[in-house]
Design an enzyme around this catalytic site. Structure first.
Site, PDB file in Angstrom:
ATOM      1  N   GLY A  42      10.536  -8.768  -4.850  1.00 38.99           N
ATOM      2  CA  GLY A  42       9.891  -9.339  -3.683  1.00 38.99           C
ATOM      3  C   GLY A  42      10.839  -9.623  -2.544  1.00 38.99           C
ATOM      4  O   GLY A  42      10.505 -10.348  -1.613  1.00 38.99           O
ATOM      5  N   GLY A  86      13.167  -2.831  -6.253  1.00 41.13           N
ATOM      6  CA  GLY A  86      12.577  -1.557  -5.833  1.00 41.13           C
ATOM      7  C   GLY A  86      12.033  -1.529  -4.424  1.00 41.13           C
ATOM      8  O   GLY A  86      12.369  -0.653  -3.622  1.00 41.13           O
ATOM      9  N   ARG A  87      11.176  -2.498  -4.103  1.00 44.18           N
ATOM     10  CA  ARG A  87      10.561  -2.506  -2.784  1.00 44.18           C
ATOM     11  C   ARG A  87      11.598  -2.578  -1.676  1.00 44.18           C
ATOM     12  O   ARG A  87      11.474  -1.909  -0.638  1.00 44.18           O
ATOM     13  CB  ARG A  87       9.609  -3.695  -2.674  1.00 44.18           C
ATOM     14  CG  ARG A  87       9.126  -3.982  -1.262  1.00 44.18           C
ATOM     15  CD  ARG A  87       8.288  -5.251  -1.253  1.00 44.18           C
ATOM     16  NE  ARG A  87       7.895  -5.593   0.096  1.00 44.18           N
ATOM     17  CZ  ARG A  87       8.641  -6.254   0.963  1.00 44.18           C
ATOM     18  NH1 ARG A  87       9.846  -6.643   0.611  1.00 44.18           N
ATOM     19  NH2 ARG A  87       8.197  -6.541   2.163  1.00 44.18           N
ATOM     20  N   CYS A 155     -13.800   3.262  11.328  1.00 44.95           N
ATOM     21  CA  CYS A 155     -14.991   2.641  11.911  1.00 44.95           C
ATOM     22  C   CYS A 155     -15.218   1.238  11.360  1.00 44.95           C
ATOM     23  O   CYS A 155     -16.327   0.856  10.997  1.00 44.95           O
ATOM     24  CB  CYS A 155     -16.220   3.516  11.686  1.00 44.95           C
ATOM     25  SG  CYS A 155     -17.618   3.098  12.736  1.00 44.95           S
ATOM     26  N   GLU A 156     -14.128   0.477  11.253  1.00 46.53           N
ATOM     27  CA  GLU A 156     -14.192  -0.918  10.834  1.00 46.53           C
ATOM     28  C   GLU A 156     -13.435  -1.762  11.852  1.00 46.53           C
ATOM     29  O   GLU A 156     -12.394  -1.345  12.353  1.00 46.53           O
ATOM     30  CB  GLU A 156     -13.550  -1.103   9.448  1.00 46.53           C
ATOM     31  CG  GLU A 156     -14.282  -0.419   8.314  1.00 46.53           C
ATOM     32  CD  GLU A 156     -15.573  -1.136   7.938  1.00 46.53           C
ATOM     33  OE1 GLU A 156     -15.812  -2.243   8.472  1.00 46.53           O
ATOM     34  OE2 GLU A 156     -16.326  -0.591   7.126  1.00 46.53           O
ATOM     35  N   TYR A 184       4.501   0.493  -0.043  1.00 47.46           N
ATOM     36  CA  TYR A 184       3.132   0.201  -0.457  1.00 47.46           C
ATOM     37  C   TYR A 184       2.092   1.247  -0.081  1.00 47.46           C
ATOM     38  O   TYR A 184       1.041   1.325  -0.712  1.00 47.46           O
ATOM     39  CB  TYR A 184       2.685  -1.132   0.147  1.00 47.46           C
ATOM     40  CG  TYR A 184       3.400  -2.332  -0.415  1.00 47.46           C
ATOM     41  CD1 TYR A 184       3.416  -2.577  -1.781  1.00 47.46           C
ATOM     42  CD2 TYR A 184       4.065  -3.219   0.417  1.00 47.46           C
ATOM     43  CE1 TYR A 184       4.071  -3.676  -2.291  1.00 47.46           C
ATOM     44  CE2 TYR A 184       4.721  -4.323  -0.095  1.00 47.46           C
ATOM     45  CZ  TYR A 184       4.712  -4.547  -1.454  1.00 47.46           C
ATOM     46  OH  TYR A 184       5.361  -5.631  -1.961  1.00 47.46           O
TER      47      TYR A 184
END
Length: 225
Positions: A42, A86-87, A155-156, A184
């Site tokens: 994290g 990793g991230r 279309c949101e 991600y």
């Protein structure tokens, strides 16, 4: 794992302290001797100029030393220490490329640049207001003087990748490069509104290799009966 955008070192030291105390409690209550202590990850990375990423080369040895001291103080057997960075390694390695399909000025004075992707390939801005930097890849040497909102094609109302960013004058056909998407995007992507997922390409030293094929409409209906 205490979060995915934590840049304060003290947070991780506090987490390590709590975990070591937990190992002590398990040992005293049940005689359990942990063989592995996984401190997770994290670690915060750079997304925009407001972020200050952790210097892992400095921070990780300090974290290991801190855990060793805690284990010694608590008179425990030092477990194998596992850390998952990793991230923090792959986030900044990834860039997502979009093509601009339309540019629209609203009555309220806001200018939108609409792209051929959106919340299907990156749901993080819609889910929890994640922020990103971007550049017009074919106009890198031009001055960023115009303010845009980057809208997706789903279309949101929540399908906005970037709420406000200064870019050179954007036109239909321009390529928008959104940085720091390596951690991600692919893992969180979906077929929302029956959109195909884009290809994933690795690039190194001027050489490119497709590692995930671009989906087709046939792929979308493969499991329909």
């Amino acid at each position: 794992h205490i979060g995915s955008q934590i840049t304060e070192e003290s947070s991780f030291f506090k987490g390590a302290e709590l975990m070591c105390a937990y190992l002590k409690a398990l040992n005293e209550q049940f005689g359990f001797v942990a063989q592995v202590l996984n401190m997770g990850g994290g670690f915060g990375v750079y997304y925009t100029e407001e972020d200050t990423a952790l210097n892992l080369q400095v921070f990780l040895p300090a974290l290991v030393t801190f855990v060793e001291a805690q284990i010694t103080t608590l008179e425990l057997t030092m477990p194998k220490l596992v850390i998952e960075p990793g991230r923090s390694m792959v986030a900044n390695a990834g860039t997502t490329l979009y093509q601009v399909g339309a540019v629209k000025n609203t009555a309220g004075g806001k200018c939108y640049a609409f792209i051929d992707g959106g919340m299907t390939d990156n749901p993080r801005p819609a889910l929890y207001d994640a922020v990103y930097e971007a550049a017009v890849a074919n106009k890198m040497n031009m001055t960023a003087s115009n303010l845009y909102a980057i809208g997706g094609k789903c279309c949101e109302s929540g399908d906005v990748l970037i709420e406000a960013i200064k870019l050179p004058s954007v036109e239909r056909g321009d390529v928008l490069a959104v940085a720091s998407t390596g951690a991600y995007n692919y893992s969180m992507s979906s077929h929302y509104n029956r959109n195909c997922k884009p290809a994933v390409i690795w690039v190194l030293d001027g050489n490119a290799r497709v590692v995930v094929k671009r989906e087709t409409y046939e792929d979308l209906i493969r499991y329909d009966v």
